[in-house]
Write an enzyme that holds these catalytic residues in place. Structure first.
Site, PDB file in Angstrom:
ATOM      1  N   HIS A  21       0.826  -1.216   0.000  1.00  0.00           N
ATOM      2  CA  HIS A  21       0.000   0.000   0.000  1.00  0.00           C
ATOM      3  C   HIS A  21       0.858   1.264   0.000  1.00  0.00           C
ATOM      4  O   HIS A  21       0.377   2.331  -0.376  1.00  0.00           O
ATOM      5  CB  HIS A  21      -0.982   0.001   1.175  1.00  0.00           C
ATOM      6  CG  HIS A  21      -2.187  -0.870   0.909  1.00  0.00           C
ATOM      7  ND1 HIS A  21      -3.261  -0.446   0.153  1.00  0.00           N
ATOM      8  CD2 HIS A  21      -2.457  -2.143   1.251  1.00  0.00           C
ATOM      9  CE1 HIS A  21      -4.155  -1.427   0.066  1.00  0.00           C
ATOM     10  NE2 HIS A  21      -3.694  -2.474   0.721  1.00  0.00           N
TER      11      HIS A  21
ATOM     12  N   HIS B 169      -4.773  -8.690  -4.033  1.00  0.00           N
ATOM     13  CA  HIS B 169      -5.641  -9.099  -2.919  1.00  0.00           C
ATOM     14  C   HIS B 169      -6.324 -10.438  -3.209  1.00  0.00           C
ATOM     15  O   HIS B 169      -6.498 -11.253  -2.307  1.00  0.00           O
ATOM     16  CB  HIS B 169      -6.648  -7.993  -2.584  1.00  0.00           C
ATOM     17  CG  HIS B 169      -6.007  -6.807  -1.899  1.00  0.00           C
ATOM     18  ND1 HIS B 169      -5.421  -5.780  -2.581  1.00  0.00           N
ATOM     19  CD2 HIS B 169      -5.813  -6.529  -0.583  1.00  0.00           C
ATOM     20  CE1 HIS B 169      -4.912  -4.903  -1.717  1.00  0.00           C
ATOM     21  NE2 HIS B 169      -5.137  -5.334  -0.496  1.00  0.00           N
TER      22      HIS B 169
ATOM     23  N   GLU C 160     -11.526   0.686  -5.007  1.00  0.00           N
ATOM     24  CA  GLU C 160     -10.524   0.779  -3.921  1.00  0.00           C
ATOM     25  C   GLU C 160     -10.759   1.896  -2.911  1.00  0.00           C
ATOM     26  O   GLU C 160     -10.696   1.582  -1.714  1.00  0.00           O
ATOM     27  CB  GLU C 160      -9.094   0.890  -4.497  1.00  0.00           C
ATOM     28  CG  GLU C 160      -8.095   0.776  -3.372  1.00  0.00           C
ATOM     29  CD  GLU C 160      -6.636   0.918  -3.817  1.00  0.00           C
ATOM     30  OE1 GLU C 160      -6.355   1.175  -4.972  1.00  0.00           O
ATOM     31  OE2 GLU C 160      -5.795   0.779  -2.937  1.00  0.00           O
TER      32      GLU C 160
ATOM     33  N   HIS D 168     -13.187  -0.802   5.550  1.00  0.00           N
ATOM     34  CA  HIS D 168     -12.148  -0.965   6.575  1.00  0.00           C
ATOM     35  C   HIS D 168     -12.454  -0.090   7.794  1.00  0.00           C
ATOM     36  O   HIS D 168     -12.292  -0.514   8.937  1.00  0.00           O
ATOM     37  CB  HIS D 168     -10.781  -0.535   6.013  1.00  0.00           C
ATOM     38  CG  HIS D 168     -10.041  -1.627   5.298  1.00  0.00           C
ATOM     39  ND1 HIS D 168      -9.198  -2.490   5.933  1.00  0.00           N
ATOM     40  CD2 HIS D 168     -10.009  -1.984   3.992  1.00  0.00           C
ATOM     41  CE1 HIS D 168      -8.665  -3.337   5.062  1.00  0.00           C
ATOM     42  NE2 HIS D 168      -9.151  -3.048   3.861  1.00  0.00           N
TER      43      HIS D 168
HETATM   44 CU1  CUO Z   1      -4.964  -4.104   1.204  1.00  0.00          CU
HETATM   45 CU2  CUO Z   1      -8.096  -3.617   2.056  1.00  0.00          CU
HETATM   46  O1  CUO Z   1      -6.616  -3.216   0.711  1.00  0.00           O
HETATM   47  O2  CUO Z   1      -6.324  -3.843   2.723  1.00  0.00           O
END
Ligand code: CUO
Length: 673
Positions: free
Chosen positions: A189, A211, A330, A350
């Site tokens: 990320h 993912h 995303e 999240h």
């Molecule tokens: Cu890597 Cu949800 O994108 O954690």
């Protein structure tokens, strides 16, 4: 003067420390008009300074991403390591520590003049995100106890992990709580960030693929320990059965992450501590439904009402549908075609999940581990959430036309045989446990003038070699170079039954992808497991980097070991655990024509190309023209060479594809590296 690498290591050490007397009165570097009048640089960092120190910093929260953008931009303006250091010392003590390390790492990865510098493992920078608070206090006590002549204090953190076998999910805690996969996720990320103005080639598609591959790997380990494959979190109106208690701290003052009781219900978000507006769960459902509509209608609609069609059959530079959808889901507000309409589904999921225990901040509890990319993969709900996200992408993928025989075949090449060899055994691979030492005192201050190490236990395997024999035609149009694609999947499902193509499709984990110069006749390829295109062969510690020879001369031959930029799946997690009695897996090897796969790269592409399958190549295009996941990303054609296709093995009717049964046996013993 210290080498540039050494200066960078100094900047990254002990992020919780306050500036020293010398550092708090830095020499002010003249940055002229860029800082806006007479304002001192840190004064302009209003967003970055608004996140309190010692609290959660989450790139899933929009206001935190804007703060990160501000600080990254400020650091990016530095024209040398020395200037970066001045800026760093100006803001140290003023900004949140996680934000500080994120921005500093971002600059070191992205700034062309700093490409020769390497980042140490995030485990050493923030040990408290990887090691339970009880182990940290044990380390403190040990450090205090030890006599001065003891050079190093080592504390073990064995495979106890965060819960007990009363909970079935605990069986895969060794996987979820592995330091390597969590640091990989943090790093991924960092190199594919959202809302930071980073436009990397096929970013949305790689978000989907990387993912999806993590889910395939997680499911392989779930099957290894007798658990069913992960279920998507599709119904937000029923409780989540599995709780999670991370036992980690956010800062060096013992503040803990929020935890989730079993059977918690996702609630509307009403916290005021992150600069987010009140947010209802129904908004997530609405965004999801709009994205599903787009998939089924075949197009996304931008802000002006223009339609952009969704299809994977495009010629570059037109973006594939999966890439557009990845950007939309995303979601990066500057890349998503219409972020107001399609929303911020993945990121807000999240956030809402990580606030489940205190959605209105009534208890003044921190967010849970799902809010941080370095800790999210520890929590079982991460995989349920990402399965839900992956399900959107799969909804799209299954309506793409199946690959044709022409797209799949390469008739001038035959894969004659495939095998793996390890420790003198053929097609038998062995897994077990190993340990790895990290110097926790690089990140935390133990008040000891000697290194304080933590020894982490992790899954590992004996290295192995693929032995692949190809027969190439002696005449005709033989490709000069071929791409060899290797995947692995469990052979049997939860019921012990062989799987259909469609059932097994999402379990295929990419193991390696590489090119081979083809010669007419027999070609025997030997390829080591440590060369895998998904893995990062080493995770550098501060000490490794301090001892790096010639740090400021990246071209020096003794520096080859350091020729990658840190992104990649951990080598020790390349294989699933397998079973003690041996577990059957299948290897799938496919050879394609590199001429059709290759991508013309711009001049001067970065040499950081290890782990390209998951991480791409910095400043270059993704090095494979095929859709990511090819050939398993789509459903199969109904008939191949006049016979139905029911299983993956039916594809071996094509000469360029072969499969091999292998067994993975978990020994529960120590594997020495
Ligand atoms: Cu890597 Cu949800 O994108 O954690």
């Amino acid at each position: 003067m210290d080498s540039e690498q050494k200066q960078v290591l100094d900047m990254l050490q002990r992020p919780f420390r306050l500036p020293t007397q010398r550092e708090s009165h830095p020499i002010v570097f003249e940055v002229g008009t860029r800082v806006g009048g007479s304002e001192r640089p840190p004064q302009r960092l209003t967003r970055a300074r608004s996140i309190p120190r010692g609290t959660v910093f989450s790139i899933f929260v929009k206001s935190h991403r804007l703060a990160a953008k501000e600080l990254c931009d400020y650091f990016m303006e530095a024209s040398s390591v020395q200037e970066l250091r001045q800026r760093v010392e100006e803001v140290r003590g003023l900004v949140n520590e996680k934000l500080f390390i994120f921005a500093l790492s971002f600059v070191i990865v992205r700034k062309p003049e700093m490409r020769h510098l390497r980042l140490p493992s995030i485990v050493e920078i923030f040990p408290c995100m990887f090691v339970p608070v009880t182990t940290v206090s044990e380390m403190e006590q040990e450090a205090r106890k030890s006599t001065p002549d003891q050079e190093i204090v080592v504390t073990e953190y064995g495979p106890e992990f965060s819960s007990t076998h009363l909970k079935p999910e605990h069986r895969v805690a060794y996987w979820r709580e592995d330091y390597g996969i969590n640091s990989h996720h943090w790093h991924w990320h960092l190199v594919y960030p959202v809302d930071l103005g980073v436009m990397r080639d096929r970013k949305g598609e790689l978000f989907f693929y990387m993912h999806q591959q993590m889910l395939a790997r997680y499911d392989m380990d779930r099957l290894s320990v007798g658990l069913n494959r992960v279920q998507k979190l599709s119904n937000w109106r029923i409780p989540i059965p599995d709780g999670y208690f991370p036992k980690l701290t956010i800062n060096n003052a013992g503040q803990t992450w929020g935890s989730r009781q079993d059977n918690s219900l996702v609630q509307d978000y009403r916290r005021e501590d992150f600069g987010l507006l009140p947010f209802d769960v129904s908004e997530l459902e609405q965004w999801h439904s709009r994205i599903m509509d787009a998939i089924h209608q075949g197009y996304l609609v931008d802000h002006d009402g223009n339609q952009t069609r969704l299809t994977d059959n495009v010629k570059p530079p037109e973006k594939r549908g999966i890439d557009l959808l990845g950007d939309t889901v995303e979601a990066d507000s500057s890349i998503s075609l219409n972020s107001l309409f399609y929303g911020d589904l993945h990121n807000m999921g999240h956030v809402v999940i990580s606030a489940i225990h205190d959605p209105d901040y009534a208890h003044r509890e921190n967010l849970g581990v799902m809010s941080d990319t370095a800790t999210a993969m520890r929590d079982p709900v991460f995989y349920r959430w990402h399965k839900y996200i992956d399900d959107i992408f799969q909804e799209y993928k299954v309506i793409q036309p199946p690959y044709t025989t022409e797209e799949l075949s390469l008739s001038s090449v035959e894969v004659v045989s495939v095998a793996v060899e390890s420790q003198g055994q053929k097609n038998q691979l062995i897994t077990g446990w190993s340990t790895r030492d990290f110097e926790a005192s690089r990140g935390l201050d133990f008040n000891a003038d000697k290194p304080v190490m933590v020894r982490l236990t992790h899954l590992n395997h004996h290295p192995f070699v693929y032995s692949i024999k190809l027969q190439a035609a002696n005449s005709g149009s033989l490709p000069k170079e071929v791409t060899v694609r290797i995947f692995m999947a469990p052979k049997l499902n939860e019921r012990g039954v062989e799987m259909s193509f469609m059932e097994q499709r999402l379990l295929w984990a990419e193991m390696d992808r590489f090119t081979h110069d083809l010669k007419p006749g027999l070609n025997h390829i030997l390829r080591s497991s440590t060369s895998s295109s998904i893995t990062n062969s080493n995770e550098f510690t501060f000490r490794d980097l301090e001892e790096r020879p010639n740090p400021d001369n990246p071209g020096a031959p003794e520096n080859t070991l350091f020729n990658f930029c840190g992104c990649g799946w951990p080598q020790h997690m390349l294989l699933p655990r397998g079973k003690q009695e041996g577990m059957p897996f299948e290897l799938f090897v496919m050879v394609t024509d590199w001429n059709q796969d290759k991508v013309a790269q711009p001049d001067g592409a970065c040499s950081c190309s290890a782990a390209a399958s998951f991480c791409g190549i910095l400043d270059a295009l993704y090095p494979d023209a095929r859709p990511m996941g090819f050939p398993f990303d789509r459903r199969p054609m109904p008939m191949l060479l006049n016979r139905p296709v029911g299983r993956a093995s039916d594809l071996t009717r094509l000469s360029n594809i072969a499969m091999q049964d292998i067994t993975i046996t978990f020994t529960n013993a120590q594997i020495t590296q």
